[in-house]
Design an enzyme around this catalytic site. Structure first.
Site, PDB file in Angstrom:
ATOM      1  N   GLY A   9      25.640  40.320  40.139  1.00  0.00           N
ATOM      2  CA  GLY A   9      26.737  39.392  40.376  1.00  0.00           C
ATOM      3  C   GLY A   9      27.119  39.334  41.841  1.00  0.00           C
ATOM      4  N   TYR A  12      33.249  38.342  44.217  1.00  0.00           N
ATOM      5  CA  TYR A  12      34.021  39.068  45.246  1.00  0.00           C
ATOM      6  C   TYR A  12      33.609  40.534  45.298  1.00  0.00           C
ATOM      7  CZ  TYR A  12      36.740  34.884  45.735  1.00  0.00           C
ATOM      8  OH  TYR A  12      37.094  33.575  45.986  1.00  0.00           O
ATOM      9  N   ALA A  13      33.505  41.184  44.142  1.00  0.00           N
ATOM     10  CA  ALA A  13      33.129  42.604  44.129  1.00  0.00           C
ATOM     11  C   ALA A  13      31.667  42.778  44.543  1.00  0.00           C
ATOM     12  CB  ALA A  13      33.359  43.188  42.734  1.00  0.00           C
ATOM     13  N   ASN A  32      21.767  37.422  41.005  1.00  0.00           N
ATOM     14  CA  ASN A  32      22.842  36.453  40.773  1.00  0.00           C
ATOM     15  C   ASN A  32      22.240  35.182  40.193  1.00  0.00           C
ATOM     16  OD1 ASN A  32      25.746  35.976  41.154  1.00  0.00           O
ATOM     17  ND2 ASN A  32      25.104  34.307  42.496  1.00  0.00           N
ATOM     18  N   GLU A 163      48.203  26.382  40.290  1.00  0.00           N
ATOM     19  CA  GLU A 163      47.535  25.873  41.504  1.00  0.00           C
ATOM     20  C   GLU A 163      46.778  24.575  41.188  1.00  0.00           C
ATOM     21  OE1 GLU A 163      45.443  29.369  43.222  1.00  0.00           O
ATOM     22  OE2 GLU A 163      47.022  29.252  44.721  1.00  0.00           O
ATOM     23  N   LYS A 366      48.821  31.093  52.800  1.00  0.00           N
ATOM     24  CA  LYS A 366      47.667  30.982  51.897  1.00  0.00           C
ATOM     25  C   LYS A 366      46.405  30.655  52.701  1.00  0.00           C
ATOM     26  CE  LYS A 366      45.972  30.412  47.621  1.00  0.00           C
ATOM     27  NZ  LYS A 366      46.101  31.303  46.480  1.00  0.00           N
TER      28      LYS A 366
HETATM   29  C1  LIG Z   1      41.396  28.666  40.287  1.00  0.00           C
HETATM   30  C2  LIG Z   1      41.557  30.156  40.494  1.00  0.00           C
HETATM   31  C3  LIG Z   1      42.438  30.607  41.464  1.00  0.00           C
HETATM   32  C4  LIG Z   1      42.556  31.983  41.709  1.00  0.00           C
HETATM   33  N1  LIG Z   1      43.398  32.381  42.702  1.00  0.00           N
HETATM   34  C5  LIG Z   1      43.448  33.690  43.043  1.00  0.00           C
HETATM   35  C6  LIG Z   1      44.227  34.095  44.171  1.00  0.00           C
HETATM   36  O1  LIG Z   1      44.914  33.284  44.810  1.00  0.00           O
HETATM   37  N2  LIG Z   1      44.210  35.413  44.499  1.00  0.00           N
HETATM   38  C7  LIG Z   1      43.453  36.327  43.819  1.00  0.00           C
HETATM   39  O2  LIG Z   1      43.440  37.509  44.217  1.00  0.00           O
HETATM   40  N3  LIG Z   1      42.722  35.982  42.734  1.00  0.00           N
HETATM   41  C8  LIG Z   1      42.690  34.679  42.325  1.00  0.00           C
HETATM   42  N4  LIG Z   1      41.926  34.302  41.244  1.00  0.00           N
HETATM   43  C9  LIG Z   1      41.188  35.320  40.458  1.00  0.00           C
HETATM   44  C10 LIG Z   1      39.871  35.700  41.148  1.00  0.00           C
HETATM   45  O3  LIG Z   1      39.119  34.561  41.445  1.00  0.00           O
HETATM   46  C11 LIG Z   1      39.051  36.680  40.294  1.00  0.00           C
HETATM   47  O4  LIG Z   1      39.843  37.813  40.041  1.00  0.00           O
HETATM   48  C12 LIG Z   1      37.763  37.089  41.044  1.00  0.00           C
HETATM   49  O5  LIG Z   1      36.886  35.992  41.139  1.00  0.00           O
HETATM   50  C13 LIG Z   1      37.052  38.272  40.369  1.00  0.00           C
HETATM   51  O6  LIG Z   1      35.969  38.666  41.166  1.00  0.00           O
HETATM   52  P1  LIG Z   1      34.673  39.323  40.537  1.00  0.00           P
HETATM   53  O7  LIG Z   1      33.799  39.739  41.684  1.00  0.00           O
HETATM   54  O8  LIG Z   1      35.036  40.329  39.520  1.00  0.00           O
HETATM   55  O9  LIG Z   1      33.957  38.160  39.718  1.00  0.00           O
HETATM   56  P2  LIG Z   1      33.495  36.700  40.150  1.00  0.00           P
HETATM   57  O10 LIG Z   1      34.073  36.298  41.450  1.00  0.00           O
HETATM   58  O11 LIG Z   1      33.742  35.833  38.967  1.00  0.00           O
HETATM   59  O12 LIG Z   1      31.923  36.854  40.349  1.00  0.00           O
HETATM   60  C14 LIG Z   1      31.028  37.104  39.310  1.00  0.00           C
HETATM   61  C15 LIG Z   1      29.649  36.708  39.772  1.00  0.00           C
HETATM   62  O13 LIG Z   1      28.709  37.106  38.786  1.00  0.00           O
HETATM   63  C16 LIG Z   1      27.809  36.041  38.527  1.00  0.00           C
HETATM   64  N5  LIG Z   1      27.358  36.197  37.145  1.00  0.00           N
HETATM   65  C17 LIG Z   1      28.125  36.151  36.022  1.00  0.00           C
HETATM   66  N6  LIG Z   1      27.371  36.351  34.938  1.00  0.00           N
HETATM   67  C18 LIG Z   1      26.110  36.538  35.377  1.00  0.00           C
HETATM   68  C19 LIG Z   1      24.873  36.823  34.737  1.00  0.00           C
HETATM   69  N7  LIG Z   1      24.784  36.947  33.414  1.00  0.00           N
HETATM   70  N8  LIG Z   1      23.765  36.964  35.501  1.00  0.00           N
HETATM   71  C20 LIG Z   1      23.826  36.846  36.845  1.00  0.00           C
HETATM   72  N9  LIG Z   1      24.967  36.593  37.526  1.00  0.00           N
HETATM   73  C21 LIG Z   1      26.080  36.429  36.798  1.00  0.00           C
HETATM   74  C22 LIG Z   1      28.642  34.777  38.744  1.00  0.00           C
HETATM   75  O14 LIG Z   1      27.808  33.674  39.000  1.00  0.00           O
HETATM   76  C23 LIG Z   1      29.475  35.200  39.962  1.00  0.00           C
HETATM   77  O15 LIG Z   1      28.771  34.952  41.147  1.00  0.00           O
HETATM   78  C24 LIG Z   1      41.796  32.924  40.947  1.00  0.00           C
HETATM   79  C25 LIG Z   1      40.940  32.456  39.946  1.00  0.00           C
HETATM   80  C26 LIG Z   1      40.812  31.090  39.712  1.00  0.00           C
HETATM   81  C27 LIG Z   1      39.864  30.610  38.640  1.00  0.00           C
END
Ligand SMILES: Cc1cc2nc3c(=O)[nH]c(=O)nc-3n(C[C@H](O)[C@H](O)[C@H](O)COP(=O)(O)OP(=O)(O)OC[C@H]3O[C@@H](n4cnc5c(N)ncnc54)[C@H](O)[C@@H]3O)c2cc1C
Length: 393
Positions: A9, A12-13, A32, A163, A366
């Site tokens: 993935g 962000y993480a 990814n 938002e 922001k």
């Molecule tokens: C519209 C919106 C506004 C937001 N605003 C805020 C904000 O202002 N501040 C804030 O802190 N948080 C905000 N959030 C929440 C934030 O976006 C999430 O908490 C964050 O994206 C989580 O990060 P992550 O790395 O866990 O997962 P993600 O960012 O979702 O990344 C997961 C990755 O894994 C990949 N993936 C998934 N499944 C598979 C698979 N089976 N095989 C291969 N790749 C895969 C995806 O394509 C993606 O690239 C918002 C969310 C949304 C939807």
């Protein structure tokens, strides 16, 4: 010691783990679905016509500077912990150390018909689909004059829902001008079961947000429970139905189901439990970050936010490298810097540290968070490249 590191993935993480490992020249393979990283926190902007959806992406290869690492485009279908293997649609990948950043999926809370009949804002494709769908509804209205096409119902008044409402209050008037439709004909409703919108911010800011969005033509319906969705019809508790051309669900998230399927210890949102070093409590060879991780601080699970996912990813880079070289690991401490919600293109509300901000100041704050993230992710070059496309629209 073996040190084949696999990252799943590029959110962000995952991306923060990858760029962190890249900086210390620790080789890894990143899997990814797409060749780009996208800014999930800005998807409402892409859905609301502020910028082209691809403006909210960065090619992953441009962020990885050192040789020795590779990006594999595949969709992960299973994590086989017993054999240290990840299965994808195209191939299998073995690992010594695994980093999971597979993010989240929508939580529908078992509401009948919601998954089948609503749209979501989960990635670039869904943002583009929602934007194109809303515009197509305006075009359809010109043909058959059915007011349903101009009714938009957004379920959920958390950060994503609010938002998105804010963004639409800026974009819908533009669509009205483009298609020669009176603004009064467009009905933008937000439906929320809880008594308040934006639970993340203080009460006075919720009031500011509600007033701002109402003045901009949105109808915020709190204490209103959505109980069923049919194609084009939302059913509320008490029997009221709303016929809407656009139905969006932003009411909740849960972790990627691959974690539960892999047999990790999970909470009720499917997040896998990690220890203070962000290692799975079930498997010390696995580190988990972001919305996939169940990390408790002061007895409470951390909320699923990009802010925390990024911080986790950074620490995971150090810890997985240390683990691979038999060195001591560092504990994770979240640094909560506040919450900012945009209410359209220029204004917002939120808390930065202990300070409450609203209006244009919150809107600017922001924007500053976007710049900070770009800086953390790709330094000066990415910040300069992207600010012209995304930040100053
Ligand atoms: C519209 C919106 C506004 C937001 N605003 C805020 C904000 O202002 N501040 C804030 O802190 N948080 C905000 N959030 C929440 C934030 O976006 C999430 O908490 C964050 O994206 C989580 O990060 P992550 O790395 O866990 O997962 P993600 O960012 O979702 O990344 C997961 C990755 O894994 C990949 N993936 C998934 N499944 C598979 C698979 N089976 N095989 C291969 N790749 C895969 C995806 O394509 C993606 O690239 C918002 C969310 C949304 C939807």
């Amino acid at each position: 010691m073996d040190n084949k590191i696999l990252i799943l993935g590029a959110g962000y993480a995952g991306m923060m783990a990858a760029t962190g490992l890249d900086r210390i020249s620790e080789p890894f393979t990143l899997i990814n679905k797409k060749p780009y990283h996208y800014f999930t926190t800005l998807l409402h902007e892409a859905a609301g016509g502020r910028g082209e959806p691809m403006d909210y992406t960065v090619p992953i290869s441009s962020l990885l500077k050192k040789s020795g690492s590779s990006l594999v485009l595949d969709e992960v279908t299973a994590i086989d912990r017993a054999n240290n293997v990840v299965r994808g649609k195209d191939a299998e990948y073995s690992y010594d150390w695994l980093v999971i950043g597979l993010g989240w999926i929508p939580e529908y809370f078992g509401i009948p018909g919601m998954a089948e009949n609503s749209m979501v804002l989960t990635n670039i494709e869904t943002a583009r689909h929602l934007r194109d769908h809303i515009e197509a509804q305006f075009q359809q209205y010109l043909e058959d004059k059915d007011e349903q096409h101009l009714r938009i119902v957004i379920g959920g008044a958390g950060l994503t829902g609010i938002e998105l409402v804010g963004e639409l209050t800026d974009w819908l008037p533009e669509l009205c001008v483009k298609y020669g439709i009176e603004r009064e004909r467009v009905d933008l409703q937000n439906v929320e079961a809880m008594p308040n919108i934006l639970p993340q911010v203080s009460e006075n800011l919720r009031e500011v947000a509600a007033r701002t969005l109402t003045e901009r033509g949105a109808w915020l319906r709190t204490n209103t429970k959505l109980v069923k969705v049919d194609a084009g019809v939302v059913h509320l508790e008490g029997g009221e139905t709303i016929e809407a051309g656009t139905i969006v669900w932003t009411g909740g998230v849960r972790a990627n189901p691959l974690l539960t399927e892999a047999g990790f210890t999970v909470d009720r949102r499917g997040r896998a439990k990690v220890n203070e070093y962000l290692q799975s409590v079930d498997d010390p060879q696995v580190f988990i970050g972001g919305d996939s991780a169940w990390f408790e601080e002061n007895g409470k699970p951390l909320p699923p936010t990009a802010q925390i996912a990024s911080q986790m990813g950074k620490l995971i880079a150090d810890n997985v490298s240390s683990a691979a070289h038999g060195q001591a690991l560092k504990p994770f401490h979240a640094s909560l810097k506040g919450t900012l919600a945009s209410l359209g293109r220029e204004v917002g509300v939120g808390n930065v540290g202990n300070v409450s901000v609203k209006g244009i100041v919150a809107g600017l704050a922001k924007e500053a968070t976007k710049v900070k993230y770009l800086w953390d992710l790709g330094g000066l070059r990415l910040t300069v490249d992207k600010t012209t496309e995304v930040v100053h629209r």
